[in-house]
Design an enzyme around this catalytic site. Structure first.
Site, PDB file in Angstrom:
ATOM      1  N   ASP A 289       5.389   8.735 -63.773  1.00  0.00           N
ATOM      2  CA  ASP A 289       4.420   9.701 -63.254  1.00  0.00           C
ATOM      3  C   ASP A 289       4.620  11.027 -63.962  1.00  0.00           C
ATOM      4  OD1 ASP A 289       2.852   8.388 -61.415  1.00  0.00           O
ATOM      5  OD2 ASP A 289       4.475   8.375 -59.929  1.00  0.00           O
TER       6      ASP A 289
ATOM      7  N   PHE B  64      -9.043  28.920 -50.727  1.00  0.00           N
ATOM      8  CA  PHE B  64      -9.596  27.760 -51.421  1.00  0.00           C
ATOM      9  C   PHE B  64     -10.205  26.815 -50.402  1.00  0.00           C
ATOM     10  CE2 PHE B  64      -9.248  23.474 -53.101  1.00  0.00           C
ATOM     11  CZ  PHE B  64      -9.745  23.622 -54.387  1.00  0.00           C
ATOM     12  N   SER B  65     -11.371  26.322 -50.672  1.00  0.00           N
ATOM     13  CA  SER B  65     -11.927  25.298 -49.781  1.00  0.00           C
ATOM     14  C   SER B  65     -12.447  24.137 -50.620  1.00  0.00           C
ATOM     15  CB  SER B  65     -13.058  25.885 -48.925  1.00  0.00           C
ATOM     16  OG  SER B  65     -14.265  25.870 -49.645  1.00  0.00           O
ATOM     17  N   ALA B  66     -12.429  23.014 -49.971  1.00  0.00           N
ATOM     18  CA  ALA B  66     -12.825  21.803 -50.704  1.00  0.00           C
ATOM     19  C   ALA B  66     -14.298  21.861 -51.093  1.00  0.00           C
ATOM     20  CB  ALA B  66     -12.542  20.571 -49.866  1.00  0.00           C
TER      21      ALA B  66
ATOM     22  N   ARG C 223     -14.430  24.988 -53.847  1.00  0.00           N
ATOM     23  CA  ARG C 223     -13.374  24.762 -54.849  1.00  0.00           C
ATOM     24  C   ARG C 223     -13.041  26.043 -55.619  1.00  0.00           C
ATOM     25  NH1 ARG C 223     -14.341  20.534 -58.710  1.00  0.00           N
ATOM     26  NH2 ARG C 223     -16.553  20.993 -58.615  1.00  0.00           N
TER      27      ARG C 223
ATOM     28  N   SER D  64     -11.276  30.251 -55.006  1.00  0.00           N
ATOM     29  CA  SER D  64     -10.632  31.162 -54.065  1.00  0.00           C
ATOM     30  C   SER D  64     -10.712  32.573 -54.651  1.00  0.00           C
ATOM     31  CB  SER D  64      -9.183  30.754 -53.833  1.00  0.00           C
ATOM     32  OG  SER D  64      -8.446  30.881 -55.030  1.00  0.00           O
TER      33      SER D  64
ATOM     34  N   LYS E 100     -11.679  32.959 -58.552  1.00  0.00           N
ATOM     35  CA  LYS E 100     -11.148  32.141 -59.644  1.00  0.00           C
ATOM     36  C   LYS E 100     -11.277  30.667 -59.238  1.00  0.00           C
ATOM     37  CE  LYS E 100      -6.189  31.683 -58.623  1.00  0.00           C
ATOM     38  NZ  LYS E 100      -6.058  31.991 -57.197  1.00  0.00           N
TER      39      LYS E 100
ATOM     40  N   ASP F  74       5.975   6.177 -54.782  1.00  0.00           N
ATOM     41  CA  ASP F  74       6.368   6.562 -53.438  1.00  0.00           C
ATOM     42  C   ASP F  74       5.275   6.332 -52.405  1.00  0.00           C
ATOM     43  OD1 ASP F  74       4.755   8.538 -54.364  1.00  0.00           O
ATOM     44  OD2 ASP F  74       6.224  10.154 -54.157  1.00  0.00           O
TER      45      ASP F  74
END
Lengths: 591, 695
Positions: free
Chosen positions: B320, B390-392, B395, B397, B408, B531
């Site tokens: 990863d 920041f929000s989904a 996207r 903030s 940005k 994981d």
């Protein structure tokens, strides 16, 4: 070794190696069923054979089916040859009117020729008629050689193929080996040999007057001699090319009608190693990496050359007892020098020592001198070469498949040393392969050691003569040399070599039976595990090579392979050899 | 990189810890049980030989022996030592595991659990013994409580002390959902509470399995060990036959030579034991156990020896990106203003937009603005600015300050933001964005209202030293593949910087699984770490699958190893331990086989001295007498096992190198060494025997 000896050895190797690539390339085409030239001429015959036998040449076999085909075919061959030998008395083409052979001799001889051993408990010209020689022995010379080659090719396919169940078609491999490789080469060689004076006729034996009258043991005058005849050249060609080694005449390659000239001798030696050496190249081509084939060939040479040199040197050194008597044993213009007992004057030391090494490196067993009369160390070389398992060139096909089993063991130990599950040509070597490879490597020593032990414990020391019922000794020589004679006989049988040390009376029930069984076990107990490995390898996928993969074409690997052959293959025999040739040598030097 | 964070008990244990040695000595005698001995054909042969010579000694005392009682006793005693030394080696290897198992057991005291009637915090609680909990039960664990069983968190967040398992004293956070939702029985909750659904019945828990593993109780032979065992058994059989047949040969020779007496049973047994590969045969199981033990000391629990061995075979490592190849967080390294924008202005805006951004990226922007552009940190609240998190959906903030809307975000999101306000992204800025992406960075565009001010270059920081590790791996023939969710362009740039051989961009669990299958179809062995629950299919498919201890229960079940440190870089170490295990076996096998040459030179002339005195010429070591020669060979054969125990336990030194080189080095050391050492050793022992008057 004299300079002359080095030149002869060098010339021999140069010609042999020059032939490896073209012949090896050609054989690869034969086995890959690519056009090879001869198929255009003989294709009709090949197809005819398949039609006659009802074989579908396109049908691939699993290893089990392949093994059954091998066993079935050789079983039928064994029975047919046994019948021919027994019935000889009532069959035609028997101008001398020889009777049928005894049951043990017939069994021994049938086993011997079917297994490509060609151990001979009989004398050809005093036992067998022309029909049996041709239809029985000569045919088996071809078929046993072709069987060995077929099994090898099946193993190579196992290494080269991936994730498949099948390893080829035995009938196709057998037919193509015979038709496109063994027959044409034999024809060519027989033709040259006839030009050198080898007989090829159906005449009765020829009485001739002696030029120089002699007396026999009882002092009676001997004025004439009976010269044996027969279709010898045809059989002698395949006898060498197929590493069979069974002589047409009793003294084999020492007989003037079997090996008359230095040129015939050279060609016969060449013919012995020709196909086994070239098969290394064929192997390289078929697995897609020629270096792999060369590496194995080099490993064989690394063992072969010093041993040939040792045999020649030991013979050239002569015998200290003669030195004490003031005999000149040095090589000079007038004489070969060294130990000439049991050797033909026309071959001398070098060509006798080299022939002995060649014939026992390969599982041929033809001889042009009496190995029994070699110095102890000179005799140790051929004996040891057989005990290595006939993998230094070895029999046609069988030598290389035996060597590949040693490669598997070498790769296994070395593979662990580089920190990976061992793999050869991308195929992982796992428990099953180890089991089979162990069988192949360990069965012959067991047969040799146990056979010798039983013989020297009593059964092989004395016998009842069939004619008089008198109890006779089997061994001509007492002491360590007698031990060597028995050890040699079992080594020869279990290695499917067939050469005799001589000095041992083997045409009696114990040896005929014991050696016959040894030959059959050594041949077919090995073929089955080899084919099993072929099947197991074919089933595996192939790991691509990386820097972490053990390279199997480097000088280092050659060293490792040689070390494995010597350590695993030969350490077993150290005690036995110590009690035979080694002690004999030390005694000879002390006296 | 954490290496060797050993669990507390095993941490600093020396190779020969006195109590452990004492225990191993006792075990060595207990292992004389014939049923136990029969499992190893090589050592069983020695065992039978020891019994036989003991019988011969008794016979000689009665007065009908073929050799002097002293000689037979000497051989017999040293044969018993050979067996005991091999037992001791195995017991030593097991001892380390046993000591660790004991300390693990102490953490498994029976505790009471708060069993819940239903999975709610304030549901009815029943006090239940931990040993009575079954799969599917739900328990509440509050601060200070030990976790009674393995389980999956269904509610709550807590800090957990896992030192009993991992040896790591710093507490870890465990929470429901996500990839850190599993807890292990025997660990302890330090703060807050958890509701846990039990996932293992008593006796099947992680701790139980770990104890069983470190003890080697259920140790099964690994495939390579089996294959090697076959080779060793075959060699034993052939040498057995070589020795047995020597008796008729000898009888024949005595008759033929007319002197001497046949080789005695004692000498034959001595020869046999010297010839069969006792060195590797005696150490084989110790090597295997020690390999597992090295894994445990690296804080990796392998579910089987097979997995450890497979680790040495791995051709492809799937790694990863985040956490393994790069540090977890991206950092701002450069600001690139749009045309007509002053750098100071961009820096100011970038800083303002990030002041309240607590993500590592946000903080790195503030740091960059301070260090590179000399802007002091400011407080958002002091400025009276409103932080836009920041929000989904958006996207992006930023802050609203004095009517300015500073934002940005990802290029597309900012473009949409600017366009809504009538602006557009200048083409130069687009070029900068592309360049950053090409270099493997993440571009963040900064805008003020309708105006795009410039780009922040966020860079993935490749871990120090990782590139060298990959070079090493390449040298030993292992291909590294980086797995990342990044787009192909970014992934390519990081892959190039880190020096991996290949990468899988925009990776999904399905893509990972497909990739593993493709490699495997090509004959390669694949190792990976994982994981999350969504890693489970890939973990189950991979040949060597290391689950992080912090990961979900599903991941741990799917893998064949668990890394207690949860360190993805551990994979490389695991591969090395696997290789070292195989190399140790191969090297000692070579050594053992090469030993035989010298032993022949010692024993053969001695065995036949009376029949063929001339064979004394082969006594190249000039050993004093036939009996001292044979005894010296037997003593050497026994002592070499003891001498090699440290090597078997520690493993031969492993350096990453190409196979050809490793082979050459090991062949020289163990092949040629194995040839030479016994000549020297046997001679020295013979000299000692002579000095002691025993010859």
């Amino acid at each position: 070794m004299t300079a002359n000896a080095w030149i002869q050895l060098g010339l021999f190797l140069a010609v042999l190696l020059a032939a490896v690539k073209p012949l090896g390339w050609y054989m690869a085409r034969v086995y890959r069923r690519q056009p090879c030239g001869l198929d255009r001429v003989l294709g009709w015959l090949e197809r005819g054979i398949y039609r006659l036998g009802g074989f579908d040449p396109q049908r691939e076999m699993t290893w089990k089916v392949y093994a059954i085909a091998v066993l079935l075919f050789n079983g039928i061959g064994l029975l047919a040859l046994y019948a021919l030998l027994r019935l000889q008395g009532i069959l035609p083409l028997n101008p001398q009117g020889f009777p049928g052979a005894s049951s043990e001799l017939s069994f021994n001889t049938a086993a011997s020729f079917v297994t490509n051993t060609n151990w001979q408990s009989y004398g050809g010209e005093t036992t067998l008629g022309y029909l049996v020689q041709m239809l029985g022995l000569c045919v088996q010379n071809f078929l046993s050689a072709a069987t060995g080659m077929a099994v090898l090719v099946a193993l190579i396919r196992g290494l080269a193929r991936r994730s498949t169940e099948t390893i080829g078609n035995f009938w196709v491999d057998l037919t193509r080996s015979t038709l496109y490789i063994l027959l044409p080469l034999s024809l060519l060689l027989a033709w040259v040999l006839v030009s050198q004076g080898i007989v090829q006729n159906f005449s009765p034996y020829q009485p001739v007057a002696l030029l120089q009258p002699a007396t026999d043991a009882d002092g009676k005058p001997v004025t004439g001699q009976l010269l044996p005849m027969g279709p010898a050249a045809a059989q002698i060609a395949i006898k060498h090319l197929g590493t069979n080694g069974g002589g047409f005449f009793n003294v084999n390659g020492a007989h003037p009608y079997e090996n008359p000239m230095p040129l015939s001798n050279f060609l016969e030696m060449l013919a012995i190693l020709l196909i086994p050496a070239a098969l290394c190249y064929t192997f390289g081509v078929m697995v897609g990496d020629r270096r792999q084939g060369w590496a194995i060939l080099v490993a064989m040479l690394v063992i072969f050359v010093p041993l040939a040199a040792s045999a020649i040197t030991a013979e050239q050194m002569g015998v200290p007892a003669f030195t004490a008597l003031g005999a000149d044993q040095d090589a000079g213009d007038g004489q070969a020098g060294g130990n000439m007992e049991g050797k033909e004057v026309r071959f001398g030391i070098t060509n006798s020592g080299l022939f002995a090494t060649v014939t026992t490196a390969a599982s041929c067993g033809a001889v042009n001198s009496m190995h029994d009369s070699f110095t102890p160390l000179g005799g140790l070389v051929p004996m040891w070469l057989m005990q290595l398992g006939e993998v230094i060139f070895g029999g046609v096909g069988s030598g290389l498949y035996g060597m590949l089993m040693f490669v598997i063991v070498a790769v296994f130990v070395a593979g662990l040393m580089v920190g990976r599950t061992p793999e050869y040509l991308g195929k992982k070597v796992e428990a099953f392969e180890m089991k089979m490879a162990s069988l192949v490597i360990l069965v012959p020593p067991i047969i040799i050691l146990v056979g010798t032990a039983v013989a020297v414990a009593g059964p092989g020391l004395r016998y009842n003569a069939a004619d008089t019922g008198e109890i006779k000794d089997n061994l001509n020589n007492p002491g360590a040399h007698g031990f060597s004679e028995v050890l040699y006989a079992f080594s020869s049988a279990a290695a499917n070599n067939g050469s005799a040390f001589a000095g041992l009376t083997a045409n009696e029930p114990f040896y005929n039976t014991a050696l016959g069984l040894a030959m059959l076990m050594a041949r077919f107990w090995l073929i089955i595990p080899v084919l099993a490995v072929a099947g197991a390898l074919a089933r595996k996928s192939c790991t691509p090579a990386s820097a972490g993969t053990l390279p199997t074409h480097t000088p280092l690997f050659v060293v490792l392979l040689v070390g494995t052959v010597l350590l695993v293959g030969a350490l077993t025999f150290v005690p036995a050899l110590a009690l035979g040739p080694v002690v004999e040598h030390l005694q000879m030097m002390v006296r | 990189m954490k290496i060797h964070h050993m669990s507390a008990s095993a941490k600093a244990r020396p190779l020969f810890d006195p109590p452990m040695v004492r225990r191993a000595v006792i075990d060595a005698f207990q292992k004389l049980d014939p049923r136990y001995q029969a499992r190893n054909p090589v050592m069983f042969t020695v065992f039978v030989g020891s019994l036989l010579t003991t019988g011969l000694w008794v016979q000689s005392l009665v007065g009908s022996g073929q050799e002097s009682p002293g000689f037979i006793l000497g051989i017999s005693v040293w044969l018993w030592f050979t067996v005991l030394f091999a037992n001791f080696a195995e017991a030593m290897a097991e001892g380390r595991g046993k000591a660790q198992a004991d300390s693990l057991r102490q953490t498994r005291r029976d505790v009471f659990a708060k069993k819940l009637d239903e999975p709610r915090y304030n549901a009815n609680i029943t006090q239940t013994a931990a040993s009575a909990l079954r799969k599917g039960d739900v328990v509440l664990v509050v601060a200070g409580d030990p976790i009674p069983a393995d389980g999956e968190i269904i509610e709550g967040v807590a800090s957990v002390d896992e030192s009993a398992i991992t040896g790591e004293s710093a507490p870890v956070i465990r929470e429901s959902g996500g990839d850190r939702s599993s807890v292990t029985g025997g660990t302890r909750v330090l703060s807050d509470w958890l509701i846990v659904r039990v996932t293992a019945n008593p006796g099947e828990t992680f701790l139980d399995r770990m104890i069983a593993l470190v003890e080697g109780a259920k140790r099964q032979k690994t495939p390579n060990e089996i294959a090697l065992g076959i080779l060793l058994a075959a060699m034993t059989i052939v040498f057995l036959i070589a020795c047995v047949t020597l008796l008729p040969y000898s009888i024949y020779s005595v008759r033929a030579a007319g002197q001497g007496s046949p080789v005695t049973m004692t000498v034959l047994v001595a020869l046999l034991v010297c010839l069969i590969p006792t060195t590797i045969g005696g150490l084989l199981s110790a090597i295997g156990i020690a390999g597992m033990d090295r894994m445990i000391r690296a804080n990796v629990i392998a579910t089987s020896g097979r997995a450890v061995e497979a680790a040495g075979d791995v051709d492809v490592l799937l790694l990863d990106k985040t956490g393994t190849i790069t540090l977890g967080n991206r950092q701002a390294v450069e600001l690139i203003p749009a045309p007509g924008v002053k750098l100071e202005m961009l820096a100011d805006a970038a800083q303002l937009a990030s002041l309240a951004d607590e993500t590592p990226e946000g903080r790195s922007i503030v740091v960059l603005a301070k260090e590179k552009y000399g802007l002091r940190g400011r407080n958002v609240h002091d400025l009276g600015a409103a932080f836009i998190p920041f929000s989904a959906q958006t996207r992006i903030s930023g802050v609203d300050l004095d009517g300015q809307q500073i934002r940005k975000g990802a290029t597309e999101a900012i473009e949409a933001f600017v366009r809504n306000r009538g602006g557009s992204l200048p083409s130069e800025l687009r070029q900068s964005v592309e360049q950053i992406a090409k270099r493997g960075g993440t571009p963040l565009v900064v805008a003020e209202g309708s105006r795009a001010l410039g780009v922040i270059y966020l860079k993935d920081i490749v871990k120090g030293g990782i590139k060298e590790r990959f070079i090493e791996l390449r040298r030993i023939g292992i291909k590294t593949v980086m797995i990342t969710g990044d787009n192909p362009q970014t992934a390519a740039a990081i892959a190039a910087e880190a020096g991996v051989d290949d990468f899988l961009a925009e990776a999904t669990p399905e893509a990972k699984l497909r990739m593993i299958r493709e490699y495997q179809a090509g004959g390669r062995l694949v190792a990976m770490t994982g994981d999350g629950t969504n890693d489970s299919p890939a973990l189950a498919q991979a040949d060597v699958a290391v689950a992080m201890n912090s990961g979900t229960q599903a991941a741990k079940e799917a893998g064949n190893m668990v890394d207690l440190d949860s360190n993805p870089t551990k994979l490389i170490e695991i591969v090395e331990i696997g290789k070292q295990l195989l190399i140790t076996r191969g090297s000692l096998t070579t050594f053992s086989l090469a030993n035989d040459v010298a032993k022949y030179f010692a024993i053969i002339p001695a065995a036949f001295a009376s029949t063929y005195p001339v064979l004394d010429q082969l006594n190249v070591m000039r050993l004093a007498t036939p009996s001292s020669a044979i005894l010296s060979a037997v003593i050497f054969n026994a002592l070499i096992i003891v001498a090699l125990i440290p090597l078997a336990l520690r493993g031969v030194r492993y350096r990453p190198a190409a196979a050809a080189r490793l082979l050459r080095d090991n062949l020289v050391i163990y092949g040629i060494g194995g040839f030479v050492v016994p000549f020297v050793g046997i001679k020295l022992i013979d000299l000692v025997l002579v000095a002691l008057g025993l010859a």
